[in-house]
Design an enzyme around this catalytic site. Sequence first.
Site, PDB file in Angstrom:
ATOM      1  N   CYS A   1       0.816  -1.222   0.000  1.00  0.00           N
ATOM      2  CA  CYS A   1       0.000   0.000   0.000  1.00  0.00           C
ATOM      3  C   CYS A   1       0.852   1.276   0.000  1.00  0.00           C
ATOM      4  CB  CYS A   1      -0.921   0.001   1.211  1.00  0.00           C
ATOM      5  SG  CYS A   1      -0.098  -0.414   2.764  1.00  0.00           S
ATOM      6  N   HIS A  55      -2.784   6.483   4.707  1.00  0.00           N
ATOM      7  CA  HIS A  55      -1.370   6.512   5.071  1.00  0.00           C
ATOM      8  C   HIS A  55      -0.777   7.840   4.596  1.00  0.00           C
ATOM      9  CE1 HIS A  55      -1.747   2.416   6.136  1.00  0.00           C
ATOM     10  NE2 HIS A  55      -1.081   1.828   5.167  1.00  0.00           N
TER      11      HIS A  55
END
Lengths: 313, 313
Positions: free
Chosen positions: A130, A226
Amino acid sequence: MKNPPKIAIVGATGLVGRTMLQVLLQRIPNATISLYASHKSAGSPIVEGENKYTVQLLSTDNLSTEYDIALFSAGSNISRQYAPLFQQKGTIVIDNSSCWRQDSSVPLVVPQVNSQSLKNHKGIIANPNCTTIQCVVALNSLQKTFGIERIIYNSYQSASGAGANAIMQLQRQYGCYDNIIPHIDDFCEDGYTKEEHKMIFETQKIFEKNIATTATCVRVPIQYGHGVSINVQLSKKTSFEEIDQILKQDRNITYYNDNTYPTPKDAKGKDNVLVGRLRKDNTHDNCYNLWVVADNIRKGAATNAVEIAEILL
Amino acid sequence: MKNPPKIAIVGATGLVGRTMLQVLLQRIPNATISLYASHKSAGSPIVEGENKYTVQLLSTDNLSTEYDIALFSAGSNISRQYAPLFQQKGTIVIDNSSCWRQDSSVPLVVPQVNSQSLKNHKGIIANPNCTTIQCVVALNSLQKTFGIERIIYNSYQSASGAGANAIMQLQRQYGCYDNIIPHIDDFCEDGYTKEEHKMIFETQKIFEKNIATTATCVRVPIQYGHGVSINVQLSKKTSFEEIDQILKQDRNITYYNDNTYPTPKDAKGKDNVLVGRLRKDNTHDNCYNLWVVADNIRKGAATNAVEIAEILL
């Protein structure tokens, strides 16, 4: 391929699997979708909008259907065992685990960056980590235009990167509630974690260049999204203004300039990569600081896999 | 100086002011302590252990007492107005605001690093920024032994760095609840924030060397403790093992090795700087990654000021 395409999701009840279903329904609406999971969830109903599914048991006895594409997000062990079984039946597997990423015969693909590598696939395609995905999308126009010599990553990663249970723990005030943890995935012999090694290795594989890369990955107590602070050293001399223009024109990112900036909350539910806080790093020639955020479950996992499927179809 | 010393705390009802009182009682127990604050708090009782105080109004009409030392933590405007008034009466001011830090006649002091600069004070001493303090303590033995060429800071800063109200907002789920904000203090013309400029400037002033330094400062949703990921380039060639030994022997830090690491929760309520996750950065000669945490209210503010007072006394 046939029309409509037949697509399986393996690991359909996890955080990423559920999101793969949502993104598939949005982006490949004519697909016929089947859902697979372990015995813990097999037989459960899943409702997504007006669509109802029954989760099927993933087992070697239950693989008679021929799918065009299977999206895997059930961990490395399941991928190692089942991806070849789907592959043998002519299904193209797009795997979100780290199982095949280092295999030199398996393309590691971010469609905005290296879709050309898809043409060499042998039935299994790896979806990157990711955090790596959002960084290579952010850096792609700089790599293409100036070349990149060195990258220093510092990540600020949400609990959802560790799965649905981690979010529950955050909400229930266990785990990383009110704390930050500089430790994601297992430690390796050199003191780096596997997560940090993934960012380093995968950046090099996707850019097809041995860019000097280091990383520090930290879990922060937020549910989704994130953030990554990137210090990047470019190969060619350029200017802040030129980079600012290139990032403005990059259609694969949403660029924030003039002291605006994206946060994980801004990224939630979005399929794009948000980039801001471009600054000249005056400590070294050709160095710049950047701030990058994305929805780790969508662009960092489910959306990237579905985008690969879109290209294949 | 007289014995027992007379010490004033200006801004005594804030998060740092209250902690200054606690640390003073622990470390200079024979001091006679007076507390000052604005009209909002003047007259309020403050109880700390068995000690009871009444907060006095800070006003130009109320400065007749001669103190040995005044610890200021009431913001730059109060420091600019009142520090010279205390100074004129022979009181040594230790100021926690950013008001005097850039003044070349004012020492900027972290006792473990540059206590020698105290001998040149003219009645005002500046306490550095919280994040800077923990970083220069962590890096001090490396700077002394090998020299430092370049520093790249990435901070993970708790809400308490923005004062008691920010913690309330965190708890009440406003502000940076469930989000991270890459923006601390105001933006400057070059796109860096004042917080980032403080880390850069203050590191150079404390080490008395123009070390090439860049910084990205990010607020994370935890109540107490700041984390900083540091990428440091040393001047002299050395080895991981040698640095590991030097950090183990450094009495001014608590060093975590062998894949243990400190978190902000470990630092809470402590006066020391915790260092871990030493790794060789293989992207460049003589570069290493480090992880540093400290209690931003104690070592990052109150404790550092009291440690300066201890030296003066």
